[in-house]
Scaffold this active site. Structure first.
Site, mmCIF file in Angstrom:
data_model
loop_
_atom_site.group_PDB
_atom_site.id
_atom_site.type_symbol
_atom_site.label_atom_id
_atom_site.label_comp_id
_atom_site.label_asym_id
_atom_site.label_seq_id
_atom_site.Cartn_x
_atom_site.Cartn_y
_atom_site.Cartn_z
ATOM 1 N N ALA A 19 -7.511 17.902 -6.523
ATOM 2 C CA ALA A 19 -6.800 18.519 -5.670
ATOM 3 C C ALA A 19 -5.549 17.704 -5.346
ATOM 4 O O ALA A 19 -4.450 17.977 -5.258
ATOM 5 C CB ALA A 19 -7.238 18.866 -4.232
ATOM 6 N N ASP B 41 0.981 -1.014 0.004
ATOM 7 C CA ASP B 41 -0.070 0.018 -0.014
ATOM 8 C C ASP B 41 0.963 1.079 0.086
ATOM 9 O O ASP B 41 1.688 1.475 0.867
ATOM 10 C CB ASP B 41 -0.927 -0.040 1.227
ATOM 11 C CG ASP B 41 -1.846 1.045 1.402
ATOM 12 O OD1 ASP B 41 -1.621 2.074 0.543
ATOM 13 O OD2 ASP B 41 -2.732 1.235 2.096
ATOM 14 N N LYS C 197 -4.189 15.570 -7.427
ATOM 15 C CA LYS C 197 -3.273 15.536 -8.837
ATOM 16 C C LYS C 197 -2.610 17.010 -8.937
ATOM 17 O O LYS C 197 -1.580 16.999 -9.515
ATOM 18 C CB LYS C 197 -4.177 15.510 -10.056
ATOM 19 C CG LYS C 197 -4.564 13.987 -10.076
ATOM 20 C CD LYS C 197 -3.471 12.912 -9.947
ATOM 21 C CE LYS C 197 -3.668 11.360 -10.240
ATOM 22 N NZ LYS C 197 -2.929 10.574 -10.019
ATOM 23 N N ALA D 211 0.592 4.544 -9.043
ATOM 24 C CA ALA D 211 -0.560 4.293 -8.229
ATOM 25 C C ALA D 211 -1.520 5.281 -7.681
ATOM 26 O O ALA D 211 -1.035 6.538 -7.517
ATOM 27 C CB ALA D 211 -0.163 3.403 -7.003
ATOM 28 N N GLY D 212 -2.784 5.229 -7.804
ATOM 29 C CA GLY D 212 -3.884 6.321 -7.656
ATOM 30 C C GLY D 212 -5.326 5.743 -7.273
ATOM 31 O O GLY D 212 -5.557 4.634 -7.886
ATOM 32 N N ILE D 213 -6.063 6.599 -6.718
ATOM 33 C CA ILE D 213 -7.532 6.202 -6.588
ATOM 34 C C ILE D 213 -8.318 7.391 -7.013
ATOM 35 O O ILE D 213 -7.979 8.457 -6.895
ATOM 36 C CB ILE D 213 -7.853 5.646 -4.979
ATOM 37 C CG1 ILE D 213 -7.295 6.562 -4.230
ATOM 38 C CG2 ILE D 213 -7.175 4.252 -5.015
ATOM 39 C CD1 ILE D 213 -7.764 6.160 -2.884
ATOM 40 N N TYR E 33 -9.949 14.220 -6.176
ATOM 41 C CA TYR E 33 -9.025 13.765 -6.968
ATOM 42 C C TYR E 33 -8.145 14.885 -7.633
ATOM 43 O O TYR E 33 -7.104 14.808 -7.904
ATOM 44 C CB TYR E 33 -9.810 13.159 -7.751
ATOM 45 C CG TYR E 33 -8.945 12.205 -9.088
ATOM 46 C CD1 TYR E 33 -8.346 11.228 -8.861
ATOM 47 C CD2 TYR E 33 -8.985 12.963 -10.374
ATOM 48 C CE1 TYR E 33 -7.510 10.824 -9.992
ATOM 49 C CE2 TYR E 33 -8.175 12.472 -11.346
ATOM 50 C CZ TYR E 33 -7.420 11.351 -11.218
ATOM 51 O OH TYR E 33 -6.804 10.776 -11.927
#
Length: 248
Positions: free
Chosen positions: A198, A105, A200, A133-135, A196
């Site tokens: 913010a 993680d 990036k 990795a990102g959500i 999201y």
């Protein structure tokens, strides 16, 4: 003052047009030459060690295959460890001489330290770090009643910072590169994607700052893709409500 404004309103449009006509062709020539230079003198990554986070699906998976085709050794990291096996096998079939998978993680400091150490222990070096990795989470501020927004920042922003922190000494030694996957939304905000966006925007600005800190010791590439068909975009398009946090 009114007279000055009137004069400027008359003169500025034609002057701007003339300047654009003069310099735009030169800009196009520069971009064309730069494009040619990049393709002729592209880096040979054969045998180099590349660590990719979020490698089990989406952009990270495809990046893994592109590096594999060019003969790079790979360290594939994802929280979805059970899905890394298929990516490892395909990467090997595409030409990677050695691939290892690490379930982790990225939002946890200890996990980031662990997968960077695993890469260096196994290969003895690290040349490229791909922070992918990102959500994503969609919704309005008034509807946020839990800690999902914090999770977005923990993964998308801090997840890149932690891995970069631990990888930087090794990348400095190898004169390596950091590639970070941001988003065009970091520049152009969109409704219901504020958290999201913010995260990036924070990524873009941090790595622009880091570039000035470390100079030419380590190359930094900030990638800002538009809409990409992936697990995240598909789920966001379907407006998932029951499980609004989507892995990239």
């Amino acid at each position: 003052m009114d007279l000055v404004h009137k004069v400027l309103n008359i003169l500025l449009p034609p002057i701007s047009t003339i300047l654009l006509l003069c310099f735009f062709p030169l800009y196009l020539v520069f971009k064309f030459l730069y494009y040619i230079k990049r393709h002729i003198f592209s880096e040979n990554v054969s045998g180099k060690v590349v660590l990719i986070t979020g490698a089990a699906s989406g952009i990270g998976e495809q990046i893994s295959y592109e590096y594999a085709k060019r003969g790079a050794c790979l360290v594939l990291v994802d929280i979805k460890e059970d899905r890394l096996g298929a990516v490892v096998e395909k990467a090997r079939n595409l030409g990677s001489p050695d691939v290892i998978a690490v379930g982790a993680d990225v939002s946890k400091v200890e996990d980031s330290e662990r997968f960077v150490r695993a890469a260096v222990d196994h290969f003895g070096r690290l040349d490229h770090l791909v922070n992918n990795a990102g959500i994503g989470v969609s919704g309005q501020l008034k509807d946020m009643k839990n800690l999902l927004p914090r999770r977005v920042m923990d993964v998308n922003f801090w997840g890149t910072i932690y891995s970069t922190h631990f990888a930087l000494p090794h990348l400095t030694k190898s004169k390596g590169k950091i590639i970070v996957i941001a988003s065009t939304l970091g520049w152009y905000p969109a409704p219901k994607l504020g958290f999201y966006v913010a995260s990036k925007a924070a990524v873009i600005n941090f790595y622009e700052s880091l570039r000035s800190e470390i100079g030419g010791d380590v190359g930094i590439t900030i990638v800002t893709p538009g809409l990409i068909k992936s697990e995240m975009s598909d789920n966001l398009a379907k407006k998932v409500i029951d499980n609004p946090i989507i892995c990239a």
